[in-house]
Design a protein around this motif. Structure first.
Motif: not given
Ligand code: SF4
Ligand code: SF4
Ligand code: SF4
Ligand code: SF4
Ligand code: FES
Lengths: 327, 581
Positions: B93, B95-97, B100, B102-106, B109, B143, B206-208
């Motif tokens: 995956h 990571r390109d938070c 993304c 999910w803005q880091g709220k996945c 993480l 991703k 689940p992971v953008g």
């Molecule tokens: S899914 Fe989570 S870890 Fe992956 S890029 Fe998006 S915010 Fe970051």
């Protein structure tokens, strides 16, 4: 005596790998309710170093077909399948068609990938879907092919079921022996022999330092010289390795190529774990951190992979890491 | 039956899985491929738990409970397994938070922190983006963790999956491809399958790894340097009940006032409310329905406000085109009014207007630029931003919705009725249209505006509405898996329904593909409740009584020709769109 009773009396166990009592499986399918039922003879024989199904197919295909017909009658199945590995299909399909004659037995070709040997993956592929294992339960005897109760037996199991029916069973099984041995090949010997005895009786017990891989040439168990006083489990193969000449890392790589090629890609432990094992084993030198990682992956494969395929990788690599690669 | 989880005795219903029961009881088990909207695939293996009497750990999402079962969800052994598993996942995956959805709220993480996983245990399998684009939808394979949520979702939207089937399917536009580590998701090459741009794959990833083309930067740049243009913005009904989530405002709280103020603060010259054109859509649609009934024209009449549905019809079922109301979607209706009547009345050149719309929807990005939707050669909206993108735009400009005072949308398209606001929830369009159809047929308003039998987020609702002796068989479907059941019904009996409301997304636009993450039934329910309470609080509940709507008809002098030109559209069979790599 009816056949299921005979199987029980003979104590025949599945010869595909899992070793489940054959009569119980037959009984389950017989007792299961379903408008339609199926019998599948599994000849996907995909693991390296296992060749006994092909051996039987070459010599006594009539008995195999008899076994399928017998099972169909015993469980009440209207249709049977002879599910063949690609090359077996190409080689034997015409001959088998002649033997099958008017019986309701379809000769089917495995689409590719060892995973077709996994029972539920085999069913999906027979249904024309992507060849991947299903979530269990339900198990095939309850809901198998097209949702109907299905008996899936390895070819050797059905072969011996026919032999048992005819009263010709002498508690034997087929062993595929290969590796650093003088006479490699398929041998029919007593099923209760220990691995050492099998090697002895076939003139293959080495005099040099060796170890074996038993029960499959990629997923089979690693057994050291002093661990051979047990009967063989799994798919009936023994590969002998000269300890001096065998580099465990290269051996691991050899297996990995099989696991990489044949895994379906569905679950994380197997798809990613096997990929990373290759990465680790491809390095010239294994550092302690690599070995620790490999161990973690093996633990995960054993505990959490979706189907027996990933657990098989854990079986062989577990042995490799514990017995042959010193940390 | 009773089971024990982590030493706690719990009452459970037969047929439930360990994961469901645990969730209901506030016990969290890590899970990535599980989504309450979808079927169980059990491929991520994060949810392994120990069960007394069974040697190997089992996947909680795929294991049904049994009487007396004793389950352990937390142990050293399980944590070690999950950690290894997660590290393997992280290795595939990219990571390109910062960019993304999910803005880091996945969950990835979150679990990584909980399990103290090494984010870089393994070098990335695909260190560079690997983009596949279809319409406005973007899949970044670098991703993807192969959870197949999108494949399942897409089989519901475009494949053979029906809402009443439990089986996992993968025969939609998104397919499973390749074996082993080459396994992945692939848009179909099959000429008979195409994306309908609903964006449901995005909100279930689940992971953008899936997202929609963004216009945030362009709009931001224009707001900072308008280049002599007039910047006009409209925002859709459901936005007001969902955008708050991106600013920590509770689910379902309606923030129309703050939103209008925030949009002005961003620098838009005019802030209009799409609810106004939802009212207008209602009146036009009710008129058309009554006309179809009176003139025995094709019935059932299907709604048209969901462009993913329209895309479905134009690609998969062009035979249904005569059944679709010709009324434009509210976005394009308001967009057209802005670039015609509003421009003329305010002496602004249509070419000098930049029309931006804020939508819960990814398909609206396609809808705005369809050739049929052009008005005098111009697109009804120049930029379409999703709810998520607007959230980002506000964040980028340090505007916190929470801190905004209540503002109001601008005249002449700022006022709306309760009917317009419920467009955002499944059943809302029908309820709004029924209120107005009643008035058109009888000349009187319903005594009770609430038609509660049309409400609720169920995927499929059927009702019979009687207006002055005319019995209308109404069907309301959300989620294409349910829509297909209605289409099956109609194939058997073409007279099964007279009026069918369709929203491609589960729950309607409140569950749209452009909405904030995460989403599930509970969240959709709360967003819908927000809209219904907005409706109930409105003085005017009938679209035809909206002063803004009346003003539009006055402005158009009730000229049917003009009305058709600006407020109606047409449809045509469409081919497969290009897949760009
Ligand atoms: S899914 Fe989570 S870890 Fe992956 S890029 Fe998006 S915010 Fe970051
Ligand atoms: S946007 Fe909708 S139709 Fe297109 S791939 Fe995603 S789920 Fe399928
Ligand atoms: S794109 Fe997202 S939802 Fe689809 S399989 Fe990959 S990770 Fe899962
Ligand atoms: S239901 Fe709403 S959000 Fe979803 S595609 Fe249709 S219009 Fe867009
Ligand atoms: S959540 Fe159970 S395996 Fe993914």
């Amino acid at each position: 005596m009816e056949i299921i009773e005979k199987l029980k009396a003979a104590g025949l166990r599945g010869r595909g790998g899992a070793g489940f009592p054959a009569w119980q499986k037959w009984q389950m399918v017989k007792d299961a309710r379903g408008e339609k039922k199926y019998v599948v003879c599994n000849v996907s024989e995909g693991e390296p170093a296992v060749a006994k199904d092909g051996y039987i197919l070459e010599r006594e295909p009539e008995i195999v077909v008899e076994g399928i017909a017998l099972a169909m009658e015993a469980v009440g199945a209207g249709k049977g399948y002879l599910y063949l590995r690609k090359d077996y299909f190409d080689k034997y399909k015409d001959k088998l068609a002649g033997i099958v004659g008017g019986k309701e037995i379809e000769i089917a070709r495995e689409p590719g990938g060892y995973l077709g040997g996994e029972e539920t993956a085999l069913l999906d592929s027979l249904e024309g879907k992507r060849c991947e294992p299903r979530i269990k339960p339900p198990f095939p005897p309850q809901a198998g092919l097209f949702g109907c109760p299905t008996l899936i037996n390895n070819l050797e199991t059905l072969y011996f079921a026919a032999k048992i029916d005819k009263g010709e069973y002498k508690n034997t099984r087929f062993y595929t022996i290969s590796g650093d041995v003088p006479s490699a090949g398929v041998f029919e010997r007593g099923e209760n022999l220990t691995i050492k005895e099998v090697l002895e009786k076939t003139g293959n017990l080495p005099e040099f330092d060796f170890f074996v891989q038993a029960g499959g040439g990629a997923s089979g168990t690693i057994l050291m010289q002093d661990e051979l006083d047990i009967p063989l489990s799994g798919a009936g193969s023994i590969v002998v390795y000269d300890k001096q000449k065998t580099d465990p890392r290269e051996l691991g790589l050899q297996w990995i190529n099989f696991f990489i090629r044949e895994n379906c890609g569905k679950c994380v432990p197997c798809r990613e774990g096997v990929y990373r094992l290759r990465e680790i084993f491809s390095q010239e030198h294994l550092e302690p951190v690599d070995i620790a990682r490999a161990r973690d992956i093996v633990k995960l494969l054993a505990a959490a992979s979706f189907c027996p395929f990933g657990k098989g990788a854990a079986n062989s690599f577990g042995g490799l890491l514990e017995k042959l690669i010193k940390p | 039956m009773k089971i024990t989880i982590d030493g706690r005795e719990i009452d459970a219903k037969e047929g439930q899985t360990i994961l469901e029961i645990a969730k209901e009881n506030g016990i969290e088990i890590p899970a990535l491929c599980y989504h309450p909207d979808l079927c169980v695939k059990a491929n991520c293996r994060m949810c392994v738990v120990e069960i007394e009497g069974i040697a190997a750990p089992q996947a909680a999402c795929a294991t049904k409970i049994k009487e007396g079962m004793k389950v352990v969800t937390q142990s050293e052994n399980l944590s070690a397994l999950r950690k290894t598993n997660l590290e393997l996942l992280l290795g595939q995956h990219r990571r390109d938070c910062a960019k993304c959805v999910w803005q880091g709220k996945c969950a990835l993480l979150k679990y990584a922190l909980e399990l103290k996983a090494d984010l870089n245990a393994y070098p990335l399998r695909n260190p560079e983006p690997e983009i596949v684009k279809f319409g406005p939808i973007i899949l970044d394979k670098s991703k993807c963790i192969n959870c197949r949520n999108c494949v399942d979702m897409c089989s519901r939207q475009t494949g053979s999956k029906r809402g009443d089937e439990a089986e996992c399917k993968s025969d939609g536009f998104l397919e499973i491809d390749g074996r082993g580590y080459e396994n992945g998701v692939k848009p179909s090459d099959d000429g008979k399958k195409d994306c309908i741009y609903c964006g449901q794959c995005i909100v279930h990833c689940p992971v953008g790894a899936l997202d929609v083309e963004s216009a945030v930067d362009e709009v931001d740049a224009l707001l900072k340097d308008k280049k002599g243009k007039t910047l006009v913005v409209q925002f859709a009904p459901s936005i007001r009940a969902s955008i708050g989530e991106m600013f920590g405002i509770p689910y379902g709280e309606v923030v129309t006032g703050q939103l209008a103020a925030a949009l002005k603060k961003l620098g838009f010259d005019k802030v209009f409310d799409t609810n106004m054109s939802a009212d207008l859509t209602t009146v036009e649609e009710a008129k058309e329905l009554v006309q179809r009934i009176k003139e025995s024209k094709p019935l059932p009449m299907f709604t048209s406000c969901c462009p993913a549905w329209i895309r479905y019809v134009e690609f998969y079922r062009p035979d249904l085109i005569p059944h679709i109301t010709t009324v434009k979607s509210p976005q394009n209706m308001l967009g057209s009014l802005i670039k015609t009547r509003w421009a003329e009345n305010n002496a602004v050149k249509p070419e000098d207007i930049v029309s931006v719309s804020i939508m819960p929807c990814t398909a609206k990005k396609y809808d705005a630029f369809k050739p049929e939707e052009k008005i005098n050669g111009l697109a009804p909206a120049d930029f379409v931003l999703t709810t998520r993108e607007l959230g980002r735009l506000l964040q980028k400009n340090n505007i916190n919705l929470k801190d905004m005072p209540e503002g109001t949308a601008d005249d002449p398209f700022g006022v709306y009725t309760g009917a317009g606001t419920i467009f955002g929830a499944t059943g809302g369009v029908s309820e709004a249209a029924a209120r107005t159809a009643h008035w058109l047929i009888t000349g009187k308003n319903l005594e009770q505006a609430d038609l509660k039998n049309l409400r609720g987020i169920a995927g499929l609702k059927k009702a019979e509405i009687e207006i002055a002796g005319i019995k209308l068989k109404v069907a309301i479907a959300n989620g294409m898996e349910n829509v297909k059941i209605i289409l099956d019904d109609l194939a058997k009996d073409p007279k099964a329904y007279d009026y069918v409301e369709i929203m491609a997304c589960p729950g309607g636009c409140i569950g749209g593909g452009g909405q904030p993450l995460p989403v599930d039934d509970e969240i959709r329910q709360k967003r819908a409740q927000g809209l219904y309470s907005d409706d109930a609080a409105k003085q005017i509940r009938f679209a035809h009584e909206s002063p803004a709507v009346i003003a539009v008809y006055d402005d158009l002098r009730n000229d049917e020709h003009k009305i058709h030109e600006i407020l109606h559209t047409r449809y045509a069979q469409k081919g497969k769109s290009e897949i760009k790599k």
